[in-house]
Design a protein around this motif. Structure first.
Motif, PDB file in Angstrom:
ATOM      1  N   ASN A   1      44.477  40.185  51.555  1.00  8.12           N
ATOM      2  CA  ASN A   1      44.085  39.893  49.828  1.00  8.12           C
ATOM      3  C   ASN A   1      45.434  39.787  49.018  1.00  8.12           C
ATOM      4  O   ASN A   1      46.480  39.824  48.986  1.00  8.12           O
ATOM      5  N   LEU A   2      44.369  39.807  46.992  1.00  8.31           N
ATOM      6  CA  LEU A   2      45.439  39.454  46.550  1.00  8.31           C
ATOM      7  C   LEU A   2      46.567  40.604  46.227  1.00  8.31           C
ATOM      8  O   LEU A   2      47.610  39.445  46.442  1.00  8.31           O
ATOM      9  N   PRO A   3      47.248  41.923  46.652  1.00  8.80           N
ATOM     10  CA  PRO A   3      48.390  42.425  46.021  1.00  8.80           C
ATOM     11  C   PRO A   3      48.715  41.580  47.807  1.00  8.80           C
ATOM     12  O   PRO A   3      50.221  41.725  47.805  1.00  8.80           O
ATOM     13  N   PHE A   4      48.676  41.353  49.010  1.00  9.00           N
ATOM     14  CA  PHE A   4      49.288  41.074  49.884  1.00  9.00           C
ATOM     15  C   PHE A   4      50.269  39.947  50.135  1.00  9.00           C
ATOM     16  O   PHE A   4      51.047  40.054  50.266  1.00  9.00           O
ATOM     17  N   TYR A   5      48.970  38.784  49.467  1.00  9.16           N
ATOM     18  CA  TYR A   5      50.127  37.667  49.130  1.00  9.16           C
ATOM     19  C   TYR A   5      50.782  37.773  48.049  1.00  9.16           C
ATOM     20  O   TYR A   5      51.504  36.965  47.982  1.00  9.16           O
ATOM     21  N   GLU A   6      50.044  38.413  47.123  1.00 12.12           N
ATOM     22  CA  GLU A   6      51.187  38.607  45.477  1.00 12.12           C
ATOM     23  C   GLU A   6      52.795  39.660  46.392  1.00 12.12           C
ATOM     24  O   GLU A   6      54.072  38.505  45.660  1.00 12.12           O
TER      25      GLU A   6
ATOM     26  N   LYS B   1      38.304  41.408  41.694  1.00 15.50           N
ATOM     27  CA  LYS B   1      37.163  42.653  40.838  1.00 15.50           C
ATOM     28  C   LYS B   1      37.961  41.514  39.139  1.00 15.50           C
ATOM     29  O   LYS B   1      38.418  42.341  38.708  1.00 15.50           O
ATOM     30  N   VAL B   2      38.655  39.887  39.427  1.00 10.67           N
ATOM     31  CA  VAL B   2      39.653  39.809  38.769  1.00 10.67           C
ATOM     32  C   VAL B   2      39.205  38.672  38.485  1.00 10.67           C
ATOM     33  O   VAL B   2      38.568  38.101  39.232  1.00 10.67           O
ATOM     34  N   SER B   3      39.401  37.871  37.255  1.00 15.71           N
ATOM     35  CA  SER B   3      38.797  36.768  36.539  1.00 15.71           C
ATOM     36  C   SER B   3      39.913  35.571  37.529  1.00 15.71           C
ATOM     37  O   SER B   3      40.995  36.046  37.861  1.00 15.71           O
ATOM     38  N   TYR B   4      39.445  33.784  37.426  1.00 14.77           N
ATOM     39  CA  TYR B   4      40.322  33.332  37.847  1.00 14.77           C
ATOM     40  C   TYR B   4      41.889  33.446  37.465  1.00 14.77           C
ATOM     41  O   TYR B   4      43.202  33.272  38.030  1.00 14.77           O
ATOM     42  N   GLU B   5      42.185  33.318  36.266  1.00 13.28           N
ATOM     43  CA  GLU B   5      42.861  33.285  35.178  1.00 13.28           C
ATOM     44  C   GLU B   5      43.359  34.801  35.530  1.00 13.28           C
ATOM     45  O   GLU B   5      44.916  34.513  35.930  1.00 13.28           O
ATOM     46  N   GLU B   6      43.726  35.976  35.557  1.00 15.48           N
ATOM     47  CA  GLU B   6      43.665  36.692  35.687  1.00 15.48           C
ATOM     48  C   GLU B   6      44.409  37.082  37.064  1.00 15.48           C
ATOM     49  O   GLU B   6      45.696  37.250  37.060  1.00 15.48           O
ATOM     50  N   GLY B   7      44.125  35.834  38.167  1.00 13.68           N
ATOM     51  CA  GLY B   7      44.575  35.908  39.966  1.00 13.68           C
ATOM     52  C   GLY B   7      45.418  35.605  40.003  1.00 13.68           C
ATOM     53  O   GLY B   7      46.286  35.735  40.368  1.00 13.68           O
ATOM     54  N   PHE B   8      45.639  34.112  39.315  1.00 16.03           N
ATOM     55  CA  PHE B   8      46.164  33.079  39.242  1.00 16.03           C
ATOM     56  C   PHE B   8      47.186  33.591  38.151  1.00 16.03           C
ATOM     57  O   PHE B   8      48.847  33.288  38.743  1.00 16.03           O
ATOM     58  N   ARG B   9      47.109  34.085  37.386  1.00 18.68           N
ATOM     59  CA  ARG B   9      48.145  34.935  36.502  1.00 18.68           C
ATOM     60  C   ARG B   9      49.284  35.418  37.767  1.00 18.68           C
ATOM     61  O   ARG B   9      50.886  35.773  37.915  1.00 18.68           O
ATOM     62  N   ARG B  10      48.550  36.908  37.738  1.00 14.90           N
ATOM     63  CA  ARG B  10      49.707  37.600  39.334  1.00 14.90           C
ATOM     64  C   ARG B  10      50.323  36.777  39.884  1.00 14.90           C
ATOM     65  O   ARG B  10      51.469  36.702  40.500  1.00 14.90           O
ATOM     66  N   LEU B  11      49.386  35.367  40.860  1.00 12.17           N
ATOM     67  CA  LEU B  11      50.441  34.878  41.726  1.00 12.17           C
ATOM     68  C   LEU B  11      51.817  34.084  41.592  1.00 12.17           C
ATOM     69  O   LEU B  11      52.420  33.655  41.907  1.00 12.17           O
ATOM     70  N   ILE B  12      51.055  33.630  39.799  1.00 13.75           N
ATOM     71  CA  ILE B  12      51.804  32.653  39.413  1.00 13.75           C
ATOM     72  C   ILE B  12      53.840  33.615  39.254  1.00 13.75           C
ATOM     73  O   ILE B  12      54.583  33.529  39.662  1.00 13.75           O
TER      74      ILE B  12
ATOM     75  N   TYR C   1      40.748  30.991  47.392  1.00 12.23           N
ATOM     76  CA  TYR C   1      41.682  32.382  45.732  1.00 12.23           C
ATOM     77  C   TYR C   1      39.476  32.653  44.960  1.00 12.23           C
ATOM     78  O   TYR C   1      39.343  33.430  44.368  1.00 12.23           O
ATOM     79  N   GLU C   2      38.456  31.846  45.562  1.00 13.55           N
ATOM     80  CA  GLU C   2      36.980  32.183  45.131  1.00 13.55           C
ATOM     81  C   GLU C   2      36.816  33.416  45.287  1.00 13.55           C
ATOM     82  O   GLU C   2      36.484  34.588  44.754  1.00 13.55           O
ATOM     83  N   TYR C   3      37.729  34.258  46.886  1.00 14.26           N
ATOM     84  CA  TYR C   3      37.096  34.889  47.490  1.00 14.26           C
ATOM     85  C   TYR C   3      37.948  36.456  47.218  1.00 14.26           C
ATOM     86  O   TYR C   3      37.893  36.847  46.953  1.00 14.26           O
ATOM     87  N   MET C   4      39.142  35.593  47.047  1.00 13.29           N
ATOM     88  CA  MET C   4      39.949  36.525  46.882  1.00 13.29           C
ATOM     89  C   MET C   4      40.330  37.317  45.611  1.00 13.29           C
ATOM     90  O   MET C   4      40.358  38.178  45.375  1.00 13.29           O
ATOM     91  N   PHE C   5      39.610  36.378  44.633  1.00 12.35           N
ATOM     92  CA  PHE C   5      40.112  37.055  43.025  1.00 12.35           C
ATOM     93  C   PHE C   5      38.895  37.976  42.635  1.00 12.35           C
ATOM     94  O   PHE C   5      38.166  39.133  42.002  1.00 12.35           O
ATOM     95  N   ARG C   6      37.591  37.533  43.624  1.00 11.00           N
ATOM     96  CA  ARG C   6      36.291  38.075  44.021  1.00 11.00           C
ATOM     97  C   ARG C   6      36.091  39.439  44.044  1.00 11.00           C
ATOM     98  O   ARG C   6      36.066  40.419  43.819  1.00 11.00           O
TER      99      ARG C   6
END
Ligand code: V47
Ligand code: SF4
Length: 384
Positions: A131-136, A167-178, A159-164
């Motif tokens: 998930n998102l924390p795993f890949y961060e 529970k983050v917006s696409y923008e928030e999700g990408f900001r964290r991964l960037i 990304y659609e699945y990971m961010f959903r």
């Protein structure tokens, strides 16, 4: 007669609409969707090749790009059920499934550190635990020992699945991964946008609107991405043009797509195996029309592990200016779908020879298409 005029007279067919299309393209005017459809239906391969080659030459001269890369496919377990996919396994049926541990993933990346590569391409099944924390954490760990390795990761579907789930917006999700190290986004998951087809081949994953919104968000945040189209199954020419039209429209707004990659449907070991694969003639037409149609996407890529190296080489004369990379036998998506490349790997020397023997200049690029080395200036002293 200047060069453009002589090309125009060479391309004269007696078909008023084709003649008008050639004239527009030569004059750098945009062709519309009806004209793209007309080319699919009426243009000969020879005519398309000449026009696409002219357009490619205007963008890049004789250059054909490649890079030195490897793939990481952490798992093929997937929550989705795309009918064309030969590679994924469901969480219920686990034979032939794999799931790497975190350490295995990291050690695989480390094993490439001395292999003279510039890019990792990460893609795979959509797995709830990854998930998102795993890949961060994973991106941070990669960058801590290899800061200049370019991380190109995950399709819009992932990304659609990971961010959903996070529970983050696409923008928030990408900001964290960037922030963690993400550098760019591959083009997968687009398939065919038209709902009539999407509903039949991949009903349960992200919609066309979501795919486009994810890439739009990524571009707005400064990431570049690619775009694909899975062709040669149950779609028709109208669906292909509709798909390309949505991409061209988004590109007008963002300019964030680096390349367009038509992906030929391969029919082994999937739920669409009864559908015959399309012909080489259709491949050639599709790539050439893509080059002619996209006046705003700089590169057209023939992904050689999926097409096979001979077809990829042929497509260099039909508008293609990029064939992807060295790969080093690190992707299974296409070998499992029946590609002739069962262990895709090419040395730099082989790629350069493949490009040069077609009469083009081989240029090694980085992931964002900055030139690293033009081999035509090298007196054939290759680096393998
Ligand atoms: O979205 C899956 C395709 C894609 C099959 O951006 C199939 O540089 C044909 O997008 N036959 C994932 N295609 C891979 C991808 C990609 C590959 C290489 C480079 C880049 C890039 C992106 O593979 C999926 C789907 O469209 N795919 N199964 C099949 N049986
Ligand atoms: Fe999963 Fe991607 Fe295969 Fe679809 S194409 S089943 S999302 S791995």
């Amino acid at each position: 007669m200047n060069h453009s005029e002589s090309l125009q007279s060479l391309l004269e067919t007696g078909d008023i609409r084709l003649d008008r299309i050639a004239e527009k393209v030569i004059e750098q005017k945009r062709i519309d969707d009806d004209e793209a459809l007309y080319m699919f239906e009426h243009a000969s391969v020879a005519w398309l090749g000449s026009l696409a080659n002219f357009v490619k030459h205007r963008w890049h001269g004789k250059k054909v790009f490649f890079n030195r890369n490897f793939h990481l496919e952490p798992t093929n377990l997937c929550v989705f059920d795309c009918k064309f996919c030969s590679y994924s396994r469901s969480f219920k049926e686990r034979p032939e499934a794999w799931e790497m541990t975190y350490d295995e993933m990291l050690n695989t990346v480390k094993s490439f550190k001395d292999k003279n590569v510039t890019e990792i391409h990460i893609v795979g099944g959509v797995h709830p635990k990854m998930n998102l924390p795993f890949y961060e954490k994973f991106f941070r760990d990669i960058k801590s020992f290899w800061p200049d390795l370019h991380i190109k990761a995950f399709t819009a579907v992932e990304y659609e699945y990971m961010f959903r789930k996070a529970k983050v917006s696409y923008e928030e999700g990408f900001r964290r991964l960037i922030d963690a190290g993400l550098d760019s986004i591959p083009g997968g998951g687009a398939e065919i946008f038209h709902p009539e087809i999407r509903q039949k081949i991949c009903a349960d994953k992200c919609t066309a609107e979501q795919w486009l919104a994810i890439h739009e968000t990524a571009h707005r945040l400064g990431l570049h991405s690619n775009a694909t189209m899975l062709y040669g199954h149950i779609e028709n020419y109208f669906h292909r043009v509709h798909h390309m039209s949505l991409l061209r429209h988004l590109q007008d707004q963002t300019g964030g797509f680096n390349c367009f990659i038509p992906l030929k449907f391969r029919n082994q070991n999937n739920e669409m195996s009864h559908i015959p694969e399309t012909t080489l003639i259709d491949d050639v037409k599709t790539y050439a029309i893509a080059r002619i149609y996209f006046d705003n996407i700089p590169h057209i890529k023939a992904y050689w592990p999926m097409l096979g190296r001979q077809s990829a080489q042929l497509l260099l004369s039909f508008g293609v200016d990029d064939i992807d990379g060295t790969i080093d036998d690190t992707t299974k998506i296409y070998s499992m779908a029946g590609s002739e490349e069962q262990h895709p790997a090419m040395s730099t020397t082989e790629i350069v020879q493949l490009i040069e023997s077609s009469g083009y200049e081989a240029v090694e690029r980085d992931s964002l298409y900055h030139e690293i080395l033009n081999y035509s200036h090298q007196n054939n002293e290759f680096v393998s």
